[in-house]
Write a protein that holds these residues in place. Sequence first.
Motif, mmCIF file in Angstrom:
data_model
loop_
_atom_site.group_PDB
_atom_site.id
_atom_site.type_symbol
_atom_site.label_atom_id
_atom_site.label_comp_id
_atom_site.label_asym_id
_atom_site.label_seq_id
_atom_site.Cartn_x
_atom_site.Cartn_y
_atom_site.Cartn_z
ATOM 1 N N ASP A 167 -71.532 -102.024 37.489
ATOM 2 C CA ASP A 167 -70.754 -100.823 37.017
ATOM 3 C C ASP A 167 -69.700 -100.079 38.070
ATOM 4 O OD1 ASP A 167 -72.169 -100.914 34.634
ATOM 5 O OD2 ASP A 167 -73.866 -99.885 35.513
ATOM 6 N N PHE A 168 -70.056 -100.776 39.157
ATOM 7 C CA PHE A 168 -69.359 -100.179 40.391
ATOM 8 C C PHE A 168 -68.262 -101.340 40.626
ATOM 9 C CE2 PHE A 168 -73.088 -98.181 42.291
ATOM 10 C CZ PHE A 168 -72.928 -97.122 41.266
ATOM 11 N N LEU A 169 -67.118 -100.757 41.693
ATOM 12 C CA LEU A 169 -66.284 -101.958 42.387
ATOM 13 C C LEU A 169 -66.922 -102.553 43.402
ATOM 14 C CD1 LEU A 169 -63.270 -102.894 43.173
ATOM 15 C CD2 LEU A 169 -63.270 -100.875 44.554
ATOM 16 N N SER A 170 -67.089 -103.831 43.588
ATOM 17 C CA SER A 170 -67.827 -104.597 44.334
ATOM 18 C C SER A 170 -66.805 -105.256 45.553
ATOM 19 C CB SER A 170 -68.468 -105.664 43.639
ATOM 20 O OG SER A 170 -69.228 -105.228 42.519
ATOM 21 N N ILE A 171 -67.150 -104.878 46.746
ATOM 22 C CA ILE A 171 -66.468 -105.541 48.002
ATOM 23 C C ILE A 171 -67.521 -106.142 48.748
ATOM 24 C CG2 ILE A 171 -65.223 -104.767 49.738
ATOM 25 C CD1 ILE A 171 -64.736 -102.025 48.369
ATOM 26 N N GLY A 172 -67.376 -107.472 49.093
ATOM 27 C CA GLY A 172 -68.489 -108.505 49.597
ATOM 28 C C GLY A 172 -67.875 -109.310 50.626
ATOM 29 N N ILE A 173 -68.485 -109.764 51.605
ATOM 30 C CA ILE A 173 -68.222 -110.824 52.682
ATOM 31 C C ILE A 173 -69.043 -111.948 52.583
ATOM 32 C CG2 ILE A 173 -66.952 -109.279 53.957
ATOM 33 C CD1 ILE A 173 -69.295 -108.881 55.735
ATOM 34 N N VAL A 174 -68.874 -113.101 52.683
ATOM 35 C CA VAL A 174 -69.602 -114.332 52.824
ATOM 36 C C VAL A 174 -69.784 -114.490 54.030
ATOM 37 C CG1 VAL A 174 -69.982 -116.507 52.277
ATOM 38 C CG2 VAL A 174 -69.013 -115.141 50.537
ATOM 39 N N GLU A 175 -71.046 -114.262 54.856
ATOM 40 C CA GLU A 175 -71.216 -114.416 56.424
ATOM 41 C C GLU A 175 -71.664 -115.454 56.647
ATOM 42 O OE1 GLU A 175 -73.335 -110.836 57.833
ATOM 43 O OE2 GLU A 175 -73.211 -109.936 55.584
ATOM 44 N N GLY A 176 -72.331 -116.265 55.954
ATOM 45 C CA GLY A 176 -72.888 -117.549 56.186
ATOM 46 C C GLY A 176 -72.957 -118.641 55.059
ATOM 47 N N GLY A 177 -72.803 -120.009 55.140
ATOM 48 C CA GLY A 177 -72.952 -120.715 54.030
ATOM 49 C C GLY A 177 -71.899 -120.847 53.081
ATOM 50 N N SER A 178 -71.941 -121.273 51.821
ATOM 51 C CA SER A 178 -70.668 -121.212 50.848
ATOM 52 C C SER A 178 -71.282 -121.237 49.572
ATOM 53 C CB SER A 178 -69.854 -122.440 51.204
ATOM 54 O OG SER A 178 -70.624 -123.596 50.757
ATOM 55 N N CYS A 179 -70.498 -121.203 48.500
ATOM 56 C CA CYS A 179 -70.885 -120.696 47.073
ATOM 57 C C CYS A 179 -69.792 -121.255 46.251
ATOM 58 C CB CYS A 179 -71.418 -119.296 46.741
ATOM 59 S SG CYS A 179 -70.052 -118.263 46.691
ATOM 60 N N ILE A 180 -70.329 -121.552 45.097
ATOM 61 C CA ILE A 180 -69.362 -121.815 43.932
ATOM 62 C C ILE A 180 -69.402 -120.394 43.040
ATOM 63 C CG2 ILE A 180 -68.723 -123.394 41.844
ATOM 64 C CD1 ILE A 180 -68.540 -124.748 44.485
ATOM 65 N N ALA A 181 -68.298 -119.789 42.803
ATOM 66 C CA ALA A 181 -68.337 -118.674 41.942
ATOM 67 C C ALA A 181 -67.076 -118.892 41.041
ATOM 68 C CB ALA A 181 -67.952 -117.714 42.951
ATOM 69 N N ASN A 182 -67.246 -118.029 39.996
ATOM 70 C CA ASN A 182 -66.337 -117.915 38.820
ATOM 71 C C ASN A 182 -65.823 -116.388 39.111
ATOM 72 O OD1 ASN A 182 -64.683 -117.771 36.654
ATOM 73 N ND2 ASN A 182 -66.011 -118.861 35.388
ATOM 74 N N ILE A 183 -64.939 -116.118 39.484
ATOM 75 C CA ILE A 183 -64.499 -114.719 39.629
ATOM 76 C C ILE A 183 -63.270 -114.621 38.851
ATOM 77 C CG2 ILE A 183 -64.086 -112.677 40.991
ATOM 78 C CD1 ILE A 183 -65.666 -114.103 43.301
ATOM 79 N N ASP A 184 -62.198 -114.758 39.627
ATOM 80 C CA ASP A 184 -60.849 -115.128 38.669
ATOM 81 C C ASP A 184 -60.635 -116.517 38.265
ATOM 82 O OD1 ASP A 184 -60.629 -116.144 41.156
ATOM 83 O OD2 ASP A 184 -58.499 -115.571 41.425
ATOM 84 N N LYS A 185 -61.250 -117.466 38.703
ATOM 85 C CA LYS A 185 -61.605 -118.792 38.375
ATOM 86 C C LYS A 185 -62.697 -119.393 38.856
ATOM 87 C CE LYS A 185 -58.071 -120.481 41.654
ATOM 88 N NZ LYS A 185 -56.633 -121.310 41.790
#
Length: 266
Positions: free
Chosen positions: A32-50
């Motif tokens: 429900d909120f605007l989300s602001i995040g930082i990846v501090e370690g590792g990595s991920c596969i994500a579908n946000i805009d693509k």
Amino acid sequence: MTINYSRSLVNQSLIIKRCAHELQTARYQYHDFLSIGIVEGGSCIANIDKVRHIKKNTLVIIPSQLVHWCQPIDIVNWRYTMLYIASNALEDQFNQPMTIKLTSRQMQQVKMIMDSAVYELSPTNILTKIINVLDDEEILSFWTVNSVENMETRRFESVQHYISNNFHRECKVETLANLSGLSKYYFTRLFKETFHISPAKYLMNYRMNRAVKDLLDNTNLSMSEIAHQNGFLTKVILTNFSSNITVFHQKSINYNYLNIGKLPLK
């Protein structure tokens, strides 16, 4: 997956989410909120805009209500921090998802800003400080991202509004379909094509978001009370919900997403 949520000490519109050394099953979700995040370690596969590979030292901004998923890859190094900010003004400005690769120095600066956000009175100041860390080229791309609204998403604005006002009571799929002017079958199909999740899962996600807020705000209430007032009405849902959310200190909670029962539209 166990995640830690905590409320800002001075600003009730800010929630801090932290995760370290935990893998999760990719699933579509929204906040429900605007989300602001930082990846501090590792990595991920994500579908946000693509679908993309998001690596260490990346700033991610996800608009409110945007359905997305994330699949961490490296359990040993995976670590991220996310701020959830309730601000209509910020949501109007940041209405498109963004990922920005940071230098090591920028990452250190942004991490300091996010770590101190718990003491920040104004959520706008948090964004201003983060933007000031970026260079001119990054700021330009930040503000010139395509902002054309998705017409299919706008079709369901009345449905989203109805859910936000009636999530705690019975929500029939027929009612939601009528609001959108579509047949039950076509509504369900088009809704899932648009948001990537069914109306039932969208509703459950909304109820979960509200329950998390209530756990942070009302630690004197029992799990059953919080579950019930957020629309988890069946015994199975209520039991699963209560057994997988624990309050571990006054303004912070820890809960497991994966074992919560499925919620049918009724």
